[in-house]
Write a protein that holds these residues in place. Sequence first.
Motif, PDB file in Angstrom:
ATOM      1  N   GLU A 137       0.823  -1.206   0.000  1.00  0.00           N
ATOM      2  CA  GLU A 137       0.000   0.000   0.000  1.00  0.00           C
ATOM      3  C   GLU A 137       0.860   1.262   0.000  1.00  0.00           C
ATOM      4  O   GLU A 137       0.543   2.242  -0.680  1.00  0.00           O
ATOM      5  CB  GLU A 137      -0.931  -0.005   1.217  1.00  0.00           C
ATOM      6  N   HIS A 138       1.936   1.249   0.749  1.00  0.00           N
ATOM      7  CA  HIS A 138       2.837   2.401   0.741  1.00  0.00           C
ATOM      8  C   HIS A 138       3.469   2.568  -0.643  1.00  0.00           C
ATOM      9  O   HIS A 138       3.664   3.700  -1.115  1.00  0.00           O
ATOM     10  CB  HIS A 138       3.925   2.221   1.805  1.00  0.00           C
ATOM     11  N   PHE A 139       3.772   1.450  -1.283  1.00  0.00           N
ATOM     12  CA  PHE A 139       4.298   1.475  -2.646  1.00  0.00           C
ATOM     13  C   PHE A 139       3.274   2.078  -3.609  1.00  0.00           C
ATOM     14  O   PHE A 139       3.600   2.948  -4.423  1.00  0.00           O
ATOM     15  CB  PHE A 139       4.663   0.051  -3.061  1.00  0.00           C
ATOM     16  N   TYR A 140       2.026   1.640  -3.520  1.00  0.00           N
ATOM     17  CA  TYR A 140       0.982   2.182  -4.397  1.00  0.00           C
ATOM     18  C   TYR A 140       0.809   3.681  -4.183  1.00  0.00           C
ATOM     19  O   TYR A 140       0.531   4.436  -5.125  1.00  0.00           O
ATOM     20  CB  TYR A 140      -0.366   1.502  -4.124  1.00  0.00           C
ATOM     21  N   LEU A 141       0.953   4.112  -2.943  1.00  0.00           N
ATOM     22  CA  LEU A 141       0.736   5.513  -2.622  1.00  0.00           C
ATOM     23  C   LEU A 141       1.844   6.405  -3.163  1.00  0.00           C
ATOM     24  O   LEU A 141       1.581   7.491  -3.704  1.00  0.00           O
ATOM     25  CB  LEU A 141       0.622   5.673  -1.099  1.00  0.00           C
ATOM     26  N   LEU A 142       3.093   5.962  -3.033  1.00  0.00           N
ATOM     27  CA  LEU A 142       4.228   6.837  -3.321  1.00  0.00           C
ATOM     28  C   LEU A 142       4.839   6.622  -4.699  1.00  0.00           C
ATOM     29  O   LEU A 142       5.378   7.571  -5.287  1.00  0.00           O
ATOM     30  CB  LEU A 142       5.307   6.644  -2.248  1.00  0.00           C
ATOM     31  N   PHE A 143       4.782   5.409  -5.210  1.00  0.00           N
ATOM     32  CA  PHE A 143       5.459   5.137  -6.471  1.00  0.00           C
ATOM     33  C   PHE A 143       4.952   5.978  -7.642  1.00  0.00           C
ATOM     34  O   PHE A 143       5.758   6.496  -8.427  1.00  0.00           O
ATOM     35  CB  PHE A 143       5.382   3.652  -6.818  1.00  0.00           C
TER      36      PHE A 143
END
Length: 385
Positions: A137-143
């Motif tokens: 989820e952090h990847f989806y948010l920031l990438f």
Amino acid sequence: MNRLPGLDLLRAIAIAWVMIFHSYIIGGWGHFAGLDKHGWMGVDLFFALSGFLIGQQVFKPLAAGGRFSFADFYLRRAFRILPVYLLVVAVYFLWPGGREYPGIQPLWQFLTFSVNLLIDAQNSKAFSHVWSLCVEEHFYLLFPLLALWLARRPTAAKFLAVCIGLVLFGMLVRGYVWLHLVGPAIAADDQQAVGSWFLKGIYYPTWARLDGLLAGVVLAGVRVYRPDLWGRWSRYANLAGAAGLAVVALSIWLFRDRVDFIPTLLGYPLLSLGMGLLVLCGASQGSVSARVRLPGAAWLAAASYSLYLSHKLVFHGVESAFGSWLDGHGLLTFTGYAAATLAVGAVLHYGIELPFLRLRGRLLSRSPGEMLPPVAQPVSSQGVA
């Protein structure tokens, strides 16, 4: 949607390996003669797959000079992730007796995907495998934000500098935690502190576990921005697959002691390299893994998200209800637990996942502009570990 059999095979292997690893919560069977010990690496394979698939979704419209729709992207992710996840979270909190362990993190941490950053590894073990979903989820948010910045003046040097910088940052964080927290606990023979600091500072945090995602993102960047280079790599896909197996085998050897300093510092980038090579092989048409048709692999790949979220609940439920006569009987034990796990996964997949994915398709079909051009669709994007 067309699927790539090679990636389905990898996803099926990943979910099977992870579930075998988590079978330590089941008593009375052989645990595959130690095969379960390294099953945590299946999550790193999930990360590499996710980085590759999501990376393409983000890179393709940017490389084509089109508009990237953050609304469409996050809507796709929400419909993919939240329905089954929120249902499983509700089960954990509404039915405490069904948990594989009594203690659990506060509800707000599950709702904000912050469990992996604030976990009490000693006392709150129930549904702890959600840590990898938090990383995703952090990847989806920031990438997408990072990709948009990279696309403004895209150069290979800029892209590689960011990736190398993130890998080195992860090594620095893990090395610092080991030298200042894990190492002293080992010297003091405080095994509880060793385990706690290892999980909280090295294994669970997003910033320490970006290597697998980055391996997939690098492959996605090459496929989208340098298709000529991707084509050359694909010609050696079988060699890449063999090299990937060798690197994963080397990683298994290196991780003989997971909390030692060298595997903490170097093991995760090495393992992610191996997983990335396997993804390259699986994504290349004509490779051995792309031609393999293992019965049930495509279904396991499709249902892997539901299986991942629910399997510990099922393990515990089956053991509580039938363990007294089911455990300790080898193949019968395995068959009983596997059948129950697959059945619950199927209910969640067909009853929750697919209806919401169909609803997502109808909503996005009414959108005035698609986030992705048609070329993005051949690759399955079941990208959650």
